[in-house]
Design a protein around this motif. Structure first.
Motif, PDB file in Angstrom:
ATOM      1  N   PRO A   6     -24.231   5.463  17.641  1.00 44.38           N
ATOM      2  CA  PRO A   6     -25.432   5.747  16.753  1.00 44.38           C
ATOM      3  C   PRO A   6     -24.746   7.251  15.900  1.00 44.38           C
ATOM      4  CG  PRO A   6     -26.323   5.853  19.229  1.00 44.38           C
ATOM      5  CD  PRO A   6     -24.723   6.069  18.931  1.00 44.38           C
ATOM      6  N   SER A   7     -24.353   8.103  16.046  1.00 39.83           N
ATOM      7  CA  SER A   7     -22.825   8.602  15.176  1.00 39.83           C
ATOM      8  C   SER A   7     -23.106   8.504  14.142  1.00 39.83           C
ATOM      9  CB  SER A   7     -22.646   9.870  15.883  1.00 39.83           C
ATOM     10  OG  SER A   7     -21.991   9.176  16.526  1.00 39.83           O
ATOM     11  N   VAL A  16     -32.520   4.738  16.376  1.00 31.70           N
ATOM     12  CA  VAL A  16     -33.562   4.963  15.660  1.00 31.70           C
ATOM     13  C   VAL A  16     -33.564   5.792  14.127  1.00 31.70           C
ATOM     14  CG1 VAL A  16     -36.316   5.486  15.104  1.00 31.70           C
ATOM     15  CG2 VAL A  16     -35.259   4.039  17.071  1.00 31.70           C
ATOM     16  N   ASP A  17     -32.881   7.164  14.090  1.00 33.48           N
ATOM     17  CA  ASP A  17     -32.642   7.400  13.818  1.00 33.48           C
ATOM     18  C   ASP A  17     -31.423   7.876  13.042  1.00 33.48           C
ATOM     19  OD1 ASP A  17     -34.446   8.845  14.480  1.00 33.48           O
ATOM     20  OD2 ASP A  17     -33.713  10.897  16.299  1.00 33.48           O
ATOM     21  N   SER A  54     -31.106   4.405   5.229  1.00 35.34           N
ATOM     22  CA  SER A  54     -32.327   4.211   4.748  1.00 35.34           C
ATOM     23  C   SER A  54     -32.625   5.081   3.649  1.00 35.34           C
ATOM     24  CB  SER A  54     -33.604   3.176   5.667  1.00 35.34           C
ATOM     25  OG  SER A  54     -33.628   4.610   6.310  1.00 35.34           O
ATOM     26  N   LEU A  55     -32.242   6.178   3.960  1.00 36.23           N
ATOM     27  CA  LEU A  55     -33.207   6.963   3.247  1.00 36.23           C
ATOM     28  C   LEU A  55     -31.894   7.613   2.384  1.00 36.23           C
ATOM     29  CD1 LEU A  55     -34.704   9.900   5.738  1.00 36.23           C
ATOM     30  CD2 LEU A  55     -36.077   8.645   3.970  1.00 36.23           C
ATOM     31  N   ASN A  63     -39.024  -2.162  15.977  1.00 39.18           N
ATOM     32  CA  ASN A  63     -39.997  -2.549  15.164  1.00 39.18           C
ATOM     33  C   ASN A  63     -40.053  -1.045  14.410  1.00 39.18           C
ATOM     34  OD1 ASN A  63     -41.138  -4.394  16.044  1.00 39.18           O
ATOM     35  ND2 ASN A  63     -42.844  -3.745  16.821  1.00 39.18           N
ATOM     36  N   GLN A  64     -39.500   0.025  14.238  1.00 38.11           N
ATOM     37  CA  GLN A  64     -39.700   1.482  14.316  1.00 38.11           C
ATOM     38  C   GLN A  64     -38.190   1.177  13.169  1.00 38.11           C
ATOM     39  OE1 GLN A  64     -38.907   4.654  15.995  1.00 38.11           O
ATOM     40  NE2 GLN A  64     -39.937   6.657  14.375  1.00 38.11           N
ATOM     41  N   SER A  65     -37.344   0.672  13.664  1.00 40.16           N
ATOM     42  CA  SER A  65     -36.236   0.945  12.479  1.00 40.16           C
ATOM     43  C   SER A  65     -36.174  -0.092  11.665  1.00 40.16           C
ATOM     44  CB  SER A  65     -34.838   1.029  13.422  1.00 40.16           C
ATOM     45  OG  SER A  65     -34.614   1.306  14.091  1.00 40.16           O
ATOM     46  N   LEU A  66     -36.267  -1.655  12.032  1.00 36.31           N
ATOM     47  CA  LEU A  66     -37.567  -2.749  10.839  1.00 36.31           C
ATOM     48  C   LEU A  66     -37.979  -1.339  10.043  1.00 36.31           C
ATOM     49  CD1 LEU A  66     -35.828  -5.345  10.323  1.00 36.31           C
ATOM     50  CD2 LEU A  66     -38.460  -5.644  11.430  1.00 36.31           C
ATOM     51  N   PHE A  67     -38.889  -1.033   9.911  1.00 42.36           N
ATOM     52  CA  PHE A  67     -40.113   0.016   8.707  1.00 42.36           C
ATOM     53  C   PHE A  67     -39.215   0.280   7.752  1.00 42.36           C
ATOM     54  CE2 PHE A  67     -43.261   2.574   7.901  1.00 42.36           C
ATOM     55  CZ  PHE A  67     -43.901   2.039   7.100  1.00 42.36           C
TER      56      PHE A  67
END
Length: 569
Positions: free
Chosen positions: A156-157, A187-188, A194-195, A213-217
């Motif tokens: 994740p890092s 997710v984070d 994305s940001l 779902n959350q990551s895709l959004f």
């Protein structure tokens, strides 16, 4: 003065000075660019050898050609320094493979003034080289494309590191990681990507990339310039509600690729269909291993989406009526892929071909109800068609008259592998009908023998020929020059010294030769190829022959022996 096409022109030093002094460097650079112009055929394209020969003419030409090499692949980290001093205009760097210390290599590379480098490929590494990438990003700030597929351990890092180091990325490939934690752990990281990557246009999160779902959004909502998304085999945590919601956040999407999901009926629901057809700029739709409905195809047709590439690979639940309806309304399609469409027959191809006037390439492999008549239907009705793949199709005997079909010079690439019905008579007929073939793939067509020589005689523009597993093929009748052949695959067939002698004599422009598991290959035949094919860049399948030859130094000069060791793969 006549020159042989099998070897570059040679000049005396006075001639070299006279030739190169007439024009300024800018003119020579334009001429060289024209010589190595890309023909957009990945299977045939290999232009670096032209630069090699041009660089031998003079020091001035060497300097000019150095500026024209824009892509570099490193295989050995110990020999890179002189390359980065020579090729200062590199825009693409490929570090695929295993390196002892990739972190240190990236640190060293960052010390060179690679001011135009925009693309970096780190495919197949054990981990993301965090120390090296951080140092690399501090010196090389122009990167817009980063490919890290097949990373063994993606943490994740790593996502936070990429977001921090490369804010200008427009293309990101994190596909097919081999060992990942749970989706919630990433997710984070996906949100951070994305940001930070406000210019991101293309992203590939295929394979087992941990996305929900959350990551895709986050991805679809925050990346305002996102145009292309690939999610093959990575959607097991995405629901119909999550996918539909994400699609509504990015109506400007131009390319969408999905494959099999746990929710098998997802693509037949009105919720998904409404979200998909809201993508009014969609030009590429790739659906793989999905249960879709005719209603989905009807809806795309009604909306008239501007599709130029449409792929239905191993999909079920639909019928020919749905395909015909879509193609009749979406007539801009240039690339069509209907592999494994079991119901497709020759009469269906005849019906759909009338809507494909702009078609450039089509793949109908593993459509087992088709016959070779479908091929003739396509070339007759699709005037722009240059590439056809019809591997492993039906074996029904269909008798056709050669005179009936005429000549179709537009076809350049033909893939007919795994068709046991393909005989010498048929491929000879194809050679007359398709005289401008540049690529011919006949892999595992075990009914072909001497007829391939007639194909090579008639199709003098062939550059890439694949005859692997064609156990009956014989090339002893190739007593003529094949001037443009660059890539030849003879793996798993009976190749002897006489065959290799004919190849070395008549295929002098050869760049790549594959002889894997050709038990008849001996050192004498290999020597012929290495001695006569001056442009050869790679030879596969002869390592055991070289290692077992005790008389090697007696039959080859030291210079050619060194070259052979470099060519072996």
């Amino acid at each position: 003065m006549k020159s042989s096409s099998s070897a570059p022109l040679s000049f005396s030093s006075s001639q070299q000075m006279a030739v190169s002094s007439y024009l300024p460097d800018e003119c020579w650079e334009s001429i060289f660019r024209f010589i190595i112009i890309d023909d957009n055929d990945d299977d045939c394209n290999n232009n670096s050898h032209y630069l090699s020969f041009l660089s031998l003419v003079s020091k001035r030409f060497l300097s000019i050609t150095n500026r024209l090499l824009f892509s570099l692949t490193l295989h050995d980290e110990s020999t890179y320094c002189h390359l980065f001093k020579r090729f200062t205009n590199l825009n693409s760097l490929d570090l695929t493979g295993n390196y002892i210390d990739l972190d240190n290599l990236l640190i060293e590379i960052s010390r060179f003034p690679l001011k135009q480098l925009t693309s970096l490929n780190l495919s197949g590494q054990p981990t993301i080289p965090t120390i090296g990438l951080r140092a690399f990003s501090q010196k090389i700030t122009t990167l817009t494309s980063l490919a890290c597929p097949l990373i063994e351990f993606l943490n994740p890092s790593d996502l936070f590191l990429i977001a921090e180091c490369f804010p200008l990325l427009q293309e990101l490939d994190l596909s097919y990681p081999l060992n990942c934690k749970s989706c919630s752990s990433y997710v984070d990281g996906v949100e951070a990507l994305s940001l930070a990557l406000t210019r991101l246009r293309k992203v590939n999160l295929s394979g087992l990339f941990p996305i929900n779902n959350q990551s895709l959004f986050y991805l679809f909502n925050n990346c305002k310039q996102l145009e292309e998304v690939k999610l093959f085999k990575s959607c097991h945590k995405i629901t119909r509600v999550g996918l539909a919601s994400a699609l509504r956040e990015r109506p400007t999407l131009r390319s969408l690729s999905f494959s099999g999901m746990e929710d098998d009926k997802l693509f037949s629901t009105s919720q998904f269909i409404d979200s998909l057809v809201s993508l009014k700029s969609l030009t590429c739709l790739f659906l793989h291993n999905l249960n879709i409905s005719d209603e989905l195809l009807y809806s795309i047709a009604r909306e008239g989406l501007p599709l130029t590439k449409f792929v239905l690979l191993r999909c079920t639940g639909h019928s020919n009526d749905g395909i015909i309806d879509l193609l009749s309304k979406c007539q801009r399609i240039q690339h069509l892929d209907l592999r494994y469409t079991d119901f497709l027959k020759d009469q269906h191809v005849l019906e759909l071909s009338s809507f494909l006037v702009d078609l450039v390439s089509i793949n109908l492999s593993c459509c087992h109800e088709l016959t070779k008549s479908a091929l003739f239907i396509l070339v007759r009705h699709c005037p722009s068609l240059s590439k056809i793949k019809m591997e492993n199709i039906g074996d029904k005997i269909v008798r056709n008259s050669l005179r009936k079909f005429g000549v179709y010079p537009q076809l350049k690439s033909l893939y007919l592998g795994y068709n046991s019905w393909l005989s010498d008579e048929i491929i000879t007929m194809f050679a007359s009908i398709f005289p401008n073939l540049q690529l011919l793939n006949l892999k595992d067509c075990n009914s072909i023998s001497e007829g391939i020589c007639e194909v090579l005689r008639k199709c003098c523009k062939i550059r890439h020929l694949n005859l692997a597993y064609c156990s009956r093929v014989k090339l002893h009748g190739m007593n003529f020059v094949v001037p443009n052949l660059e890539v030849l695959n003879l793996s798993w067939i009976n190749v002897d010294n006489e065959t290799l002698y004919l190849i070395s004599k008549n295929c002098c422009g050869l760049l790549k030769l594959s002889l894997k598991l050709c038990n008849g290959v001996k050192m004498k035949g290999v020597k012929h190829v290495v001695e006569n094919c001056k442009q050869l860049r790679k030879i596969k399948g002869v390592k055991h022959v070289v290692e077992n030859c005790k008389q090697l130094r007696k039959i080859m000069s030291d210079e050619r022996l060194i070259l052979l060791n470099k060519l072996i793969e």
